[in-house]
Design an enzyme around this catalytic site. Structure first.
Site, short mmCIF file in Angstrom:
data_model
loop_
_atom_site.label_atom_id
_atom_site.label_comp_id
_atom_site.label_asym_id
_atom_site.label_seq_id
_atom_site.Cartn_x
_atom_site.Cartn_y
_atom_site.Cartn_z
N GLN A 97 0.84 -1.19 0.00
CA GLN A 97 0.00 0.00 0.00
C GLN A 97 0.88 1.25 0.00
O GLN A 97 0.38 2.35 -0.18
CB GLN A 97 -0.90 0.03 1.24
CG GLN A 97 -1.81 -1.17 1.37
CD GLN A 97 -2.52 -1.18 2.71
OE1 GLN A 97 -3.56 -0.55 2.90
NE2 GLN A 97 -1.94 -1.87 3.66
N VAL A 99 3.71 3.98 -1.07
CA VAL A 99 4.03 4.66 -2.35
C VAL A 99 5.50 5.11 -2.37
O VAL A 99 5.91 5.84 -3.26
CB VAL A 99 3.09 5.88 -2.55
CG1 VAL A 99 1.64 5.42 -2.66
CG2 VAL A 99 3.24 6.92 -1.43
N HIS A 115 -1.25 1.37 -4.43
CA HIS A 115 -1.68 2.77 -4.36
C HIS A 115 -0.77 3.70 -5.14
O HIS A 115 -0.78 4.91 -4.92
CB HIS A 115 -1.76 3.22 -2.88
CG HIS A 115 -2.75 2.44 -2.09
ND1 HIS A 115 -2.68 2.31 -0.72
CD2 HIS A 115 -3.83 1.71 -2.48
CE1 HIS A 115 -3.69 1.56 -0.30
NE2 HIS A 115 -4.40 1.18 -1.34
N CYS A 126 -3.48 15.41 -20.07
CA CYS A 126 -3.06 14.51 -21.18
C CYS A 126 -2.49 13.22 -20.59
O CYS A 126 -2.60 12.98 -19.39
CB CYS A 126 -2.04 15.23 -22.07
SG CYS A 126 -0.40 15.37 -21.36
N CYS A 142 2.77 20.16 -16.63
CA CYS A 142 3.06 19.10 -17.60
C CYS A 142 3.97 19.65 -18.70
O CYS A 142 3.65 20.67 -19.32
CB CYS A 142 1.74 18.63 -18.20
SG CYS A 142 1.92 17.47 -19.55
N CYS A 145 1.73 19.43 -22.18
CA CYS A 145 0.54 20.26 -22.48
C CYS A 145 0.44 21.48 -21.56
O CYS A 145 -0.45 22.31 -21.74
CB CYS A 145 -0.73 19.43 -22.39
SG CYS A 145 -1.28 19.16 -20.71
N GLY A 182 2.77 -4.59 8.93
CA GLY A 182 2.81 -3.13 9.17
C GLY A 182 1.65 -2.38 8.57
O GLY A 182 1.82 -1.30 7.99
C1 BV8 Z 1 -11.75 2.63 -3.37
C2 BV8 Z 1 -1.97 6.60 -1.51
C3 BV8 Z 1 -13.80 2.54 -4.41
C4 BV8 Z 1 -1.87 8.05 -1.32
C5 BV8 Z 1 -3.63 5.65 0.00
C6 BV8 Z 1 -15.28 0.14 2.33
C7 BV8 Z 1 -15.46 0.42 3.67
C8 BV8 Z 1 -15.02 1.62 4.23
C9 BV8 Z 1 -14.38 2.57 3.41
C10 BV8 Z 1 -14.20 2.28 2.09
C11 BV8 Z 1 -14.64 1.08 1.54
N1 BV8 Z 1 -14.31 1.08 0.23
C12 BV8 Z 1 -13.72 2.26 -0.07
C13 BV8 Z 1 -13.62 3.00 1.05
C14 BV8 Z 1 -13.05 4.34 1.14
C15 BV8 Z 1 -11.54 4.31 1.32
C16 BV8 Z 1 -11.14 3.76 2.65
O1 BV8 Z 1 -10.75 2.60 2.74
N2 BV8 Z 1 -11.19 4.62 3.64
C17 BV8 Z 1 -10.72 4.23 4.97
C18 BV8 Z 1 -10.05 5.42 5.63
C19 BV8 Z 1 -11.90 3.72 5.77
N3 BV8 Z 1 -10.89 3.55 0.26
C20 BV8 Z 1 -10.69 4.14 -0.93
O2 BV8 Z 1 -11.09 5.24 -1.21
C21 BV8 Z 1 -9.94 3.32 -1.98
N4 BV8 Z 1 -10.66 3.38 -3.19
O3 BV8 Z 1 -12.07 1.73 -2.65
O4 BV8 Z 1 -12.47 3.01 -4.43
C22 BV8 Z 1 -14.46 3.13 -5.55
C23 BV8 Z 1 -15.37 2.34 -6.22
C24 BV8 Z 1 -16.05 2.89 -7.27
C25 BV8 Z 1 -15.79 4.22 -7.64
C26 BV8 Z 1 -14.87 5.00 -6.95
C27 BV8 Z 1 -14.20 4.46 -5.89
C28 BV8 Z 1 -8.56 3.92 -2.24
C29 BV8 Z 1 -7.71 3.74 -1.04
C30 BV8 Z 1 -6.27 4.20 -1.36
C31 BV8 Z 1 -5.98 5.50 -0.66
N5 BV8 Z 1 -4.57 5.87 -0.85
N6 BV8 Z 1 -2.37 5.99 -0.25
C32 BV8 Z 1 -0.69 8.42 -0.49
O5 BV8 Z 1 -0.02 7.56 0.09
O6 BV8 Z 1 -0.42 9.63 -0.43
S1 BV8 Z 1 -4.00 4.85 1.43
C33 BV8 Z 1 -2.84 5.14 2.62
O7 BV8 Z 1 -3.27 4.34 3.73
C34 BV8 Z 1 -1.44 4.65 2.34
O8 BV8 Z 1 -1.29 3.98 1.11
C35 BV8 Z 1 -1.21 3.67 3.48
O9 BV8 Z 1 -0.28 2.72 3.20
C36 BV8 Z 1 -2.59 3.14 3.56
C37 BV8 Z 1 -3.01 2.20 4.61
O10 BV8 Z 1 -2.54 2.63 5.81
P1 BV8 Z 1 -1.43 1.71 6.51
O11 BV8 Z 1 -0.41 1.38 5.50
O12 BV8 Z 1 -2.11 0.59 7.17
O13 BV8 Z 1 -0.80 2.73 7.50
P2 BV8 Z 1 -1.31 3.12 8.96
O14 BV8 Z 1 -0.54 4.32 9.39
O15 BV8 Z 1 -2.81 3.15 8.96
O16 BV8 Z 1 -0.90 1.86 9.86
C38 BV8 Z 1 0.46 1.56 10.05
C39 BV8 Z 1 0.48 0.34 10.96
O17 BV8 Z 1 1.85 -0.03 11.14
C40 BV8 Z 1 -0.10 0.60 12.34
O18 BV8 Z 1 -1.06 -0.40 12.61
C41 BV8 Z 1 1.10 0.48 13.28
O19 BV8 Z 1 0.76 -0.21 14.48
C42 BV8 Z 1 2.06 -0.35 12.49
N7 BV8 Z 1 3.47 -0.08 12.75
C43 BV8 Z 1 4.07 1.11 13.01
N8 BV8 Z 1 5.42 0.92 13.15
C44 BV8 Z 1 5.65 -0.41 12.93
C45 BV8 Z 1 4.41 -1.05 12.68
N9 BV8 Z 1 4.30 -2.37 12.45
C46 BV8 Z 1 5.43 -3.08 12.45
N10 BV8 Z 1 6.66 -2.55 12.66
C47 BV8 Z 1 6.80 -1.23 12.92
N11 BV8 Z 1 8.02 -0.70 13.15
ZN ZN Z 2 -0.29 17.21 -20.07
#
Ligand code: BV8
Ligand code: ZN
Length: 235
Positions: A97, A99, A115, A126, A142, A145, A182
């Protein structure tokens, strides 16, 4: 831990899903940890097409801040352990997940960036798409364009590439062992891959610092730092 080690060692098809926690020890802020805020904005708010169309400056400031931070980050032991696992396993797919590109940098080859990638930019009008590691201006334009560029990442409310999602679902459905590393298991559709894998008969393992909504569902939930656990787990 011993049981999981034996299962990983004996598995034919391994599927791994990583999240921001795997890059935490490289100094990359996670999304929902205490370091998850940026200028009092949550990532979910900034990684959103509506925010981008309303305030492109703010969103580009957020991404340029992350790019400059990431330019100083290197893969950590967790990334290297997963690259070693890929070399050792007969078949492995790493779905991330993240980037940040750190899995590729650590030598993993069979990687799906669900992602997108913060080092790629694409045109809002474009078909221009390119890798660009340079320091970008406040509102990058861009070169073909002249319209506004955006990061080539999947924002909230945007669909993942259909091909990408299909490959991830296939890998989860056919895996002998499915590991999440993670990730807080909140963001969909990535978060439902563990349940899908389990329903198709995979052994499911979660490696995470804190419990997640998937902790009660998986066969093995190993709590701790990804680098420490993976170092022990991977031969
Ligand atoms: C879509 C790119 C549908 C950008 C990211 C169903 C139910 C509920 C909501 C939804 C659903 N379907 C869709 C949604 C909406 C939404 C969603 O899921 N919302 C959430 C907030 C509820 N999903 C979407 O919008 C997705 N699209 O489903 O489209 C659709 C259908 C038709 C038409 C249109 C649309 C798109 C989701 C992608 C979003 N983009 N990133 C960027 O990075 O700038 S997501 C973003 O969160 C990052 O990619 C990140 O990686 C990702 C997930 O988070 P985590 O990686 O888990 O990170 P987090 O901080 O949360 O957790 C870290 C964990 O690590 C913690 O638990 C911590 O304890 C642990 N940790 C920390 N240190 C350590 C560790 N573990 C081990 N070792 C360590 N040292
Ligand atoms: Zn362009």
């Amino acid at each position: 831990m011993q049981t999981v080690m034996a299962l990983v060692d004996g598995a034919e098809r391994i599927a791994v899903l990583t999240g921001a926690g795997v890059s935490a020890e490289s100094g990359v802020p996670t999304f929902r940890g205490e370091d998850g805020l940026w200028k009092n904005h949550r990532a979910e708010e900034l990684a959103h097409p509506e925010t981008f169309s309303r305030e492109p400056h703010l969103v580009w400031e957020f991404y340029n801040w992350r790019r400059s931070l990431l330019s100083k980050c290197k893969p950590n032991r967790a990334h290297h352990a997963l690259a070693a696992l890929e070399a050792h396993a007969s078949s492995m797919l790493l779905m991330t997940q993240n980037v940040d590109g750190l899995h590729h940098m650590a030598g993993s080859h069979n990687v799906i960036e669900m992602h997108g990638n913060i080092w790629r930019v694409k045109c809002t009008r474009c078909t221009y798409l390119a890798e660009d590691y340079s320091e970008l201006p406040e509102l990058p334009k861009c070169p073909s364009c002249g319209d506004l560029l955006r990061p080539d990442v999947v924002w909230f409310g945007e669909q993942l590439e259909p091909g990408t999602l299909h490959s991830c679902v296939e890998a989860a459905a056919h895996a002998d062992i499915f590991m999440t590393v993670g990730t807080s298991g909140i963001v969909q559709p990535a978060a439902s891959l563990a349940d899908l894998a389990k329903r198709h008969g995979a052994v499911t393992v979660e490696i995470n610092l804190d419990p997640t909504p998937n902790s009660g569902l998986v066969d093995f939930s190993l709590q701790g730092k990804a680098a420490d656990i993976l170092d022990k787990l991977i031969p």
